[in-house]
Design a protein around this motif. Structure first.
Motif, PDB file in Angstrom:
ATOM      1  N   ASN A  30       0.825  -1.220   0.000  1.00  0.00           N
ATOM      2  CA  ASN A  30       0.000   0.000   0.000  1.00  0.00           C
ATOM      3  C   ASN A  30       0.859   1.271   0.000  1.00  0.00           C
ATOM      4  N   LYS A  32       3.113   2.204   2.227  1.00  0.00           N
ATOM      5  CA  LYS A  32       3.579   2.682   3.536  1.00  0.00           C
ATOM      6  C   LYS A  32       4.971   2.132   3.853  1.00  0.00           C
ATOM      7  N   SER A  34       7.902   1.083   6.784  1.00  0.00           N
ATOM      8  CA  SER A  34       8.020   0.635   8.182  1.00  0.00           C
ATOM      9  C   SER A  34       9.381  -0.012   8.390  1.00  0.00           C
ATOM     10  N   SER A 132      -4.058  -3.902   8.828  1.00  0.00           N
ATOM     11  CA  SER A 132      -4.972  -2.758   8.746  1.00  0.00           C
ATOM     12  C   SER A 132      -6.364  -3.135   9.252  1.00  0.00           C
ATOM     13  N   MET A 181       4.393   2.720  11.166  1.00  0.00           N
ATOM     14  CA  MET A 181       4.161   2.918   9.728  1.00  0.00           C
ATOM     15  C   MET A 181       4.235   4.403   9.376  1.00  0.00           C
ATOM     16  N   TYR A 182       4.882   4.687   8.267  1.00  0.00           N
ATOM     17  CA  TYR A 182       4.890   6.047   7.723  1.00  0.00           C
ATOM     18  C   TYR A 182       4.090   6.039   6.432  1.00  0.00           C
ATOM     19  N   ASP A 183       3.138   6.975   6.310  1.00  0.00           N
ATOM     20  CA  ASP A 183       2.304   7.036   5.107  1.00  0.00           C
ATOM     21  C   ASP A 183       3.113   7.408   3.880  1.00  0.00           C
ATOM     22  N   GLU A 184       4.072   8.296   4.051  1.00  0.00           N
ATOM     23  CA  GLU A 184       4.846   8.809   2.924  1.00  0.00           C
ATOM     24  C   GLU A 184       6.316   8.583   3.182  1.00  0.00           C
ATOM     25  N   ASP A 187       8.273  11.198   5.297  1.00  0.00           N
ATOM     26  CA  ASP A 187       8.224  11.218   6.762  1.00  0.00           C
ATOM     27  C   ASP A 187       9.073  10.107   7.374  1.00  0.00           C
ATOM     28  N   CYS A 188       9.518   9.181   6.533  1.00  0.00           N
ATOM     29  CA  CYS A 188      10.124   7.951   7.031  1.00  0.00           C
ATOM     30  C   CYS A 188      11.545   8.187   7.548  1.00  0.00           C
TER      31      CYS A 188
END
Ligand SMILES: [Zn+2]
Length: 202
Positions: A30, A32, A34, A132, A181-184, A187-188
């Motif tokens: 998806n 994300k 991690s 999820s 988890m980082y969406d983008e 941000d990781c």
């Protein structure tokens, strides 16, 4: 009986030892990011390990009087192929009568053809991992369409970002895990450090 459920630490040791728990810099399907990934079938490839994990999860259901009073007329249901060994192990430990599993056909999750409404016993849904919660939520709808009440739900590992309830039914697990988890990518933490990424397929 509750004392026989292995601690979260013990379960994590099993998952590390078998390679099911992995640390690195992962990109999930998806998108994300991690630092953690669980490839649960690696733990279930060893029969003894699979048995220990499934029996432990079964005990979380056995202690629930509403569930234990309905045994053996219960169905153990997996949302996908990853949960099938869990379902067989839990079924065995609880001596439940039925097993079903859903599969992904294209973009749709379905049970196999010719399963009729009214044939499915009250259900316990089990999976190897709940990340999820979408898989169990979709399967919950399928089970309800077949006229079966869901009386239990659980997994070996549940990500803390996933729901801990399915309607009024608590989701039980052996490990509650914060996958960070980082969406983008921007941000990781690991992207910022230019750590090479690994794309995972499931
Ligand atoms: Zn990243």
């Amino acid at each position: 009986m509750v004392d026989l459920i292995p601690s979260s630490d013990t379960v994590m040791q099993i998952l590390k030892r078998t390679g099911a728990f992995r640390e690195g810099h992962f990109v999930y399907p998806n998108g994300k990011h991690s630092p953690y990934y669980f490839q649960m079938p690696l733990a279930f490839r060893y029969y003894d390990t699979a048995r220990v994990l499934a029996v432990a999860l079964s005990r979380k259901f056995r202690v629930d009087r509403d569930i234990s009073s309905q045994l053996p007329k219960v169905s153990i249901i997996s949302p996908s192929s990853g949960g099938i060994p869990v379902a067989f192990g839990v079924r065995d430990a609880l001596s439940a009568e039925q097993i079903y599993w859903a599969e992904q056909e294209g973009d749709k999750r379905r049970f196999r053809q010719y399963i009729n409404k009214g044939e499915v016993n009250p259900s316990i849904m089990v999976d190897d991992i709940i990340r999820s919660g979408h898989a169990i939520e979709e399967t919950d709808s399928l089970v309800k369409e077949l006229g079966s009440p869901v009386i239990g739900c659980g997994a070996i590992v549940r990500f803390t970002a996933a729901p801990d309830k399915l309607g009024a039914v608590p989701i039980r697990s052996l490990v509650e895990f914060d996958a960070q988890m980082y969406d983008e990518g921007e941000d990781c933490r690991d992207c910022k450090k230019d750590v090479p990424v690994e794309h995972v397929r499931f």
